[in-house]
Enzyme design. Sequence first.
Site, PDB file in Angstrom:
ATOM      1  CB  SER A  57      39.052  44.389  44.047  1.00  0.00           C
ATOM      2  OG  SER A  57      38.025  45.294  44.339  1.00  0.00           O
ATOM      3  N   GLY A 250      36.905  48.053  42.915  1.00  0.00           N
ATOM      4  CA  GLY A 250      36.962  47.387  41.614  1.00  0.00           C
ATOM      5  C   GLY A 250      38.377  47.063  41.210  1.00  0.00           C
ATOM      6  N   GLY A 252      41.817  46.481  38.493  1.00  0.00           N
ATOM      7  CA  GLY A 252      42.514  47.189  37.434  1.00  0.00           C
ATOM      8  C   GLY A 252      43.163  48.483  37.869  1.00  0.00           C
ATOM      9  CB  CYS A 279      39.102  50.119  47.241  1.00  0.00           C
ATOM     10  SG  CYS A 279      40.720  49.322  47.285  1.00  0.00           S
ATOM     11  CG  LEU A 280      38.713  51.419  40.817  1.00  0.00           C
ATOM     12  CD1 LEU A 280      40.174  51.479  40.411  1.00  0.00           C
ATOM     13  CD2 LEU A 280      37.963  50.499  39.856  1.00  0.00           C
ATOM     14  CD  GLN A 283      43.130  52.794  43.716  1.00  0.00           C
ATOM     15  OE1 GLN A 283      42.621  52.325  42.689  1.00  0.00           O
ATOM     16  NE2 GLN A 283      43.948  52.082  44.492  1.00  0.00           N
ATOM     17  CG  ASN A 321      41.949  43.469  46.959  1.00  0.00           C
ATOM     18  OD1 ASN A 321      43.051  43.388  46.404  1.00  0.00           O
ATOM     19  ND2 ASN A 321      40.822  43.162  46.345  1.00  0.00           N
ATOM     20  N   GLY A 323      46.539  47.336  44.727  1.00  0.00           N
ATOM     21  CA  GLY A 323      47.892  47.287  44.175  1.00  0.00           C
ATOM     22  C   GLY A 323      48.318  48.638  43.637  1.00  0.00           C
ATOM     23  CG  PHE A 324      47.091  50.703  40.887  1.00  0.00           C
ATOM     24  CD1 PHE A 324      47.936  51.229  39.922  1.00  0.00           C
ATOM     25  CD2 PHE A 324      46.516  49.456  40.650  1.00  0.00           C
ATOM     26  CE1 PHE A 324      48.197  50.534  38.742  1.00  0.00           C
ATOM     27  CE2 PHE A 324      46.768  48.748  39.486  1.00  0.00           C
ATOM     28  CZ  PHE A 324      47.612  49.284  38.521  1.00  0.00           C
ATOM     29  CG  HIS A 363      37.681  46.755  50.793  1.00  0.00           C
ATOM     30  ND1 HIS A 363      36.676  46.518  49.883  1.00  0.00           N
ATOM     31  CD2 HIS A 363      38.797  46.958  50.079  1.00  0.00           C
ATOM     32  CE1 HIS A 363      37.172  46.564  48.654  1.00  0.00           C
ATOM     33  NE2 HIS A 363      38.461  46.827  48.747  1.00  0.00           N
ATOM     34  CD  GLU A 365      33.931  45.935  51.899  1.00  0.00           C
ATOM     35  OE1 GLU A 365      34.250  47.113  52.154  1.00  0.00           O
ATOM     36  OE2 GLU A 365      34.634  45.194  51.165  1.00  0.00           O
TER      37      GLU A 365
HETATM   38  N1  GLN Z   1      39.877  46.826  46.047  1.00  0.00           N
HETATM   39  C1  GLN Z   1      39.970  47.708  45.068  1.00  0.00           C
HETATM   40  O1  GLN Z   1      39.036  48.431  44.762  1.00  0.00           O
HETATM   41  C2  GLN Z   1      41.265  47.720  44.296  1.00  0.00           C
HETATM   42  C3  GLN Z   1      41.545  49.003  43.551  1.00  0.00           C
HETATM   43  C4  GLN Z   1      42.603  48.894  42.469  1.00  0.00           C
HETATM   44  N2  GLN Z   1      42.215  47.939  41.468  1.00  0.00           N
HETATM   45  C5  GLN Z   1      43.944  48.523  43.077  1.00  0.00           C
HETATM   46  O2  GLN Z   1      44.393  47.411  42.927  1.00  0.00           O
HETATM   47  O3  GLN Z   1      44.571  49.335  43.711  1.00  0.00           O
END
Ligand code: GLN
Length: 385
Positions: A57, A250, A252, A279-280, A283, A321, A323-324, A363, A365
């Site tokens: 990520s 993930g 981005g 997380c990703l 989203q 972790n 940023g979105f 997360h 995990e």
């Molecule tokens: N840890 C992730 O899956 C990060 C998700 C997405 N890339 C974000 O920064 O928000």
Amino acid sequence: MIADAGTSTPPGATACIALADGTLVFGRGFGAEGVAVGELCFNTAMTGYQEIMTDPSYAGQIVTFTFPHVGNVGTNPEDDETTDPVARGMVVKWDVTDPSNWRAADHLSEWLARRGRVGVSGVDTRRLTRLIRDKGMPHVAIAHDPQGRFDTDALVAAARAFPGIDGTDLAIEVTCPQPYRWDEGRWAWGEGHQRVEGARHKVVAVDYGAKRNILRCLASAGCDVMVLPATATAECVLAHDPDGVFLSNGPGDPAATGTYAVPMIQGVIEAGKPVFGICLGHQMLALALGGRTMKMNHGHHGANHPVKHLETGKVEITSMNHGFAVDAASLPAGVVETHVSLFDGSNCGIRVEGRPVFSVQYHPEASPGPQDSYYLFERFVAAMA
Ligand SMILES: NC(=O)CC[C@H](N)C(=O)O
């Protein structure tokens, strides 16, 4: 050593961080020599620097560690979350280059150098973190040169030329090239990672940059995991006849990744499959359900984030972790907000009413981090039972 553009290199400096606005930060280089560009974020975890550096990520990002002692326990083959470090570089306070400080089995500096990643140490990371908060994850170029020769104008130009993560699909760069099966469970103390026999539930995990410990948690919870590349279609996922579908973390911008992920997710929900996203994956589930995501100022990166489970009132300390974030106001009727951050009220979890479909922004995990949220893996397994 934080200075303005044009300042000459201070004596002893062998590394430089150049921000797109011209701010320069000098330190001592470790790891690979050369230049790396990316988005500079900070992580507040007190442990787990190796897991953080190898978390897919972090593709496109350079991590500032706010905890001052990073590097002091070296590195080991067990703690990699993927084959190579994915973060483009790291910034730490402790002088990793001082050999009297180091007694660990595998020196962080050599580990980083072997993987072609640049490190900057001896930096006032407290001040740098405040700067990241003020400027909102700036674009930077970091350079390591043992002779301390830096073309700071070129570094600032390189930082300015970095296209940024907003609007960028990075999952496509870190996903697995081929499908594969995963049956290794969580770490058993003194015994290492064990193969899990007799898994009861067939799970397809779609890999947008999955951390190994997520797959271990699924296996330990009783899942026989088939990992598929990010661009797998609903047809391809359903062809494996899974009992449930997992959407991984993930890197981005989720909006850029959603182009192929959204139709797949909609297809598997329509087919009535239980879905769990992290997380990703969270989203993109929100996007598939008709919600929106937005870029945060400095994001959430750490292992100490309190999250409230709105349906039980319980508070979990979580590992994060991102940023979105999912815009909770954009969630359509039938999609319930289940978790919120107690730091800033941002959305941290959703579920679909009447369907076994749910996801969290953090997360569970916990690699690194507290294990308060492991129950989510059990909830996914219960949904498939
Ligand atoms: N840890 C992730 O899956 C990060 C998700 C997405 N890339 C974000 O920064 O928000």
